[in-house]
Design an enzyme around this catalytic site. Structure first.
Site, PDB file in Angstrom:
ATOM      1  N   ARG A   6       0.677  -1.377  -0.169  1.00 57.37           N
ATOM      2  CA  ARG A   6       0.177   0.305  -0.015  1.00 57.37           C
ATOM      3  C   ARG A   6       0.960   1.405   0.235  1.00 57.37           C
ATOM      4  O   ARG A   6       0.522   2.044  -0.650  1.00 57.37           O
ATOM      5  CB  ARG A   6      -0.440   0.032   1.257  1.00 57.37           C
ATOM      6  CG  ARG A   6      -1.370   1.009   1.131  1.00 57.37           C
ATOM      7  CD  ARG A   6      -2.537   1.025   2.485  1.00 57.37           C
ATOM      8  NE  ARG A   6      -2.644   1.566   3.057  1.00 57.37           N
ATOM      9  CZ  ARG A   6      -2.773   0.866   4.268  1.00 57.37           C
ATOM     10  NH1 ARG A   6      -4.213   0.966   4.232  1.00 57.37           N
ATOM     11  NH2 ARG A   6      -2.736   1.119   6.130  1.00 57.37           N
ATOM     12  N   GLU A  51     -16.291   6.367   5.845  1.00 56.77           N
ATOM     13  CA  GLU A  51     -15.766   5.768   6.862  1.00 56.77           C
ATOM     14  C   GLU A  51     -15.356   6.712   7.899  1.00 56.77           C
ATOM     15  O   GLU A  51     -15.742   8.062   8.277  1.00 56.77           O
ATOM     16  CB  GLU A  51     -13.870   5.108   6.012  1.00 56.77           C
ATOM     17  CG  GLU A  51     -13.012   7.323   5.921  1.00 56.77           C
ATOM     18  CD  GLU A  51     -11.781   6.417   4.965  1.00 56.77           C
ATOM     19  OE1 GLU A  51     -11.497   5.613   5.486  1.00 56.77           O
ATOM     20  OE2 GLU A  51     -11.340   7.236   4.591  1.00 56.77           O
ATOM     21  N   LYS A  96      -2.485   6.682   1.182  1.00 57.87           N
ATOM     22  CA  LYS A  96      -2.546   7.676   2.330  1.00 57.87           C
ATOM     23  C   LYS A  96      -1.168   8.509   2.872  1.00 57.87           C
ATOM     24  O   LYS A  96       0.106   7.630   3.100  1.00 57.87           O
ATOM     25  CB  LYS A  96      -1.872   5.898   3.310  1.00 57.87           C
ATOM     26  CG  LYS A  96      -2.432   5.800   4.922  1.00 57.87           C
ATOM     27  CD  LYS A  96      -1.871   4.311   4.939  1.00 57.87           C
ATOM     28  CE  LYS A  96      -2.114   4.801   7.093  1.00 57.87           C
ATOM     29  NZ  LYS A  96      -3.325   5.399   7.629  1.00 57.87           N
TER      30      LYS A  96
HETATM   31  N1  PMP Z   1      -9.367   4.109   7.470  1.00 58.00           N
HETATM   32  C1  PMP Z   1      -8.204   5.818   7.722  1.00 58.00           C
HETATM   33  C2  PMP Z   1      -8.749   7.246   6.829  1.00 58.00           C
HETATM   34  C3  PMP Z   1      -7.071   5.867   8.034  1.00 58.00           C
HETATM   35  O1  PMP Z   1      -6.273   6.623   8.822  1.00 58.00           O
HETATM   36  C4  PMP Z   1      -6.567   4.236   8.565  1.00 58.00           C
HETATM   37  C5  PMP Z   1      -5.588   4.036   9.079  1.00 58.00           C
HETATM   38  N2  PMP Z   1      -5.101   4.260  10.376  1.00 58.00           N
HETATM   39  C6  PMP Z   1      -7.687   3.175   8.444  1.00 58.00           C
HETATM   40  C7  PMP Z   1      -9.297   3.838   7.574  1.00 58.00           C
HETATM   41  C8  PMP Z   1      -7.457   1.542   8.764  1.00 58.00           C
HETATM   42  O2  PMP Z   1      -6.607   1.038   7.998  1.00 58.00           O
HETATM   43  P1  PMP Z   1      -5.856   0.170   8.128  1.00 58.00           P
HETATM   44  O3  PMP Z   1      -6.428  -1.108   9.153  1.00 58.00           O
HETATM   45  O4  PMP Z   1      -4.815  -0.772   7.385  1.00 58.00           O
HETATM   46  O5  PMP Z   1      -5.034   0.744   9.587  1.00 58.00           O
END
Ligand code: PMP
Length: 301
Positions: free
Chosen positions: A50, A182, A149
């Site tokens: 990622r 989200e 990200k």
């Molecule tokens: N959405 C956002 C905006 C995030 O920053 C994150 C990670 N903190 C997630 C979802 C969850 O992603 P992951 O399971 O890969 O940590």
């Protein structure tokens, strides 16, 4: 504490970045948050993939291969004698001038910080969270795709401030069309049906990435566990807050949070107002998986 900075392990005091780094000046860079459990780094390859995709999306060339980055992460964990940790990997555009032009930045800066994880209070898992819907909308995928990200988290921070002002720990962001995207640092899931009954009719639903969400690694893991271990139907489909308010269960997923139940949204009780049985089972399955898998921090352990 030892911090990895551009190829060297340095002390916390020495771990400094130039004020001309475009990561600071413009949020121009990408990052990952990774967990190590019981001496193993969980889903390391997925996080490195990622990170590479985020970097590619912003035309940033990471000066290390995935293998070199993996070795640097392991080395940082070893240097800090950590077995259970939270690891932050940051790649910035690097030092440039005061203009936006990334071409003036000669070399990206790479930072790896491994620290003890500040765990969420246990009561979040046993009693569940209260969240609100933020008025701040999630970034448009056509503007800054939430799949990247990036170091620019202002969109999420503005929603987090709304949550804090409402005295709750998290906020749901909708996209500009009113679909649920989200939370500020977690993906969101609904459980439909199945209250009191068997799991056969239970469906797990989460928004597709096309509505504008980060493609969470915990999200993918939980979708897989739900299908393979709980034999649930899992769907990625757009929904509005109506479906959140009327869900049997709601939970969030993220590297730091793992799987965390939500019991109140905008002051409304969700389901029975307590963490549901599907959420409980997924918390258990997820925790078991973290014990069993991952890249060893020390060879052979
Ligand atoms: N959405 C956002 C905006 C995030 O920053 C994150 C990670 N903190 C997630 C979802 C969850 O992603 P992951 O399971 O890969 O940590």
């Amino acid at each position: 504490m030892k911090i990895y900075l551009n190829g060297k392990l340095v002390s916390r005091e020495q771990a400094q970045i130039s004020v001309f780094d475009h990561g600071l000046l413009y949020g121009d860079g990408v990052f990952e948050g990774i967990r190590a459990y019981h001496g193993r780094v969980f889903k390391l390859r997925e996080h490195l993939d990622r990170l590479a995709n985020s970097a590619q999306a912003i035309l940033l060339t990471i000066p290390l291969t995935k293998e070199e980055l993996e070795a640097a992460i392991i080395e940082t964990l070893q240097a800090n004698s950590l077995k259970d940790a939270y690891v932050r990997v940051i790649v910035t555009r690097g030092v440039g001038d005061l203009g936006l032009d990334p071409q003036k930045c000669l070399r990206p800066s790479i930072v790896i910080i491994a620290d003890r994880i500040a765990l969420y209070p246990e009561e979040y898992y046993s009693h569940g969270l209260e969240v609100i819907t933020a008025t701040t909308k999630r970034n448009l995928p056509e503007a800054i795709n939430p799949c990247i990200k990036s170091l620019n988290y202002l969109n999420n921070i503005l929603a987090k401030i709304e949550a804090s002002r409402a005295n709750v720990p998290e906020a749901i962001l909708l996209n500009k069309d009113g679909y649920v995207a989200e939370c500020t640092g977690d993906n969101l899931f609904l459980v439909r049906g199945g209250v009191g009954g068997g799991l056969e009719e239970t469906t797990l639903v989460t928004p597709p990435t096309s509505v504008g969400v980060l493609e969470g690694i915990t999200r993918a893991t939980v979708m897989d566990l739900a299908k393979t271990r709980l034999k649930l139907l899992v769907k990625e489909e757009p929904f509005t807050v109506y479906h959140v308010y009327t869900a049997a269960e709601v939970f969030l997923t993220g590297t730091a949070a793992e799987v965390i139940p939500v019991v109140k949204v905008d002051g409304r009780r969700i389901g029975e107002g307590k963490p549901g049985k599907v959420t409980h089972r997924l918390i258990k399955e997820f925790r078991e998986l973290t014990r069993l898998t991952g890249v060893p921090i020390r060879g052979g352990t």
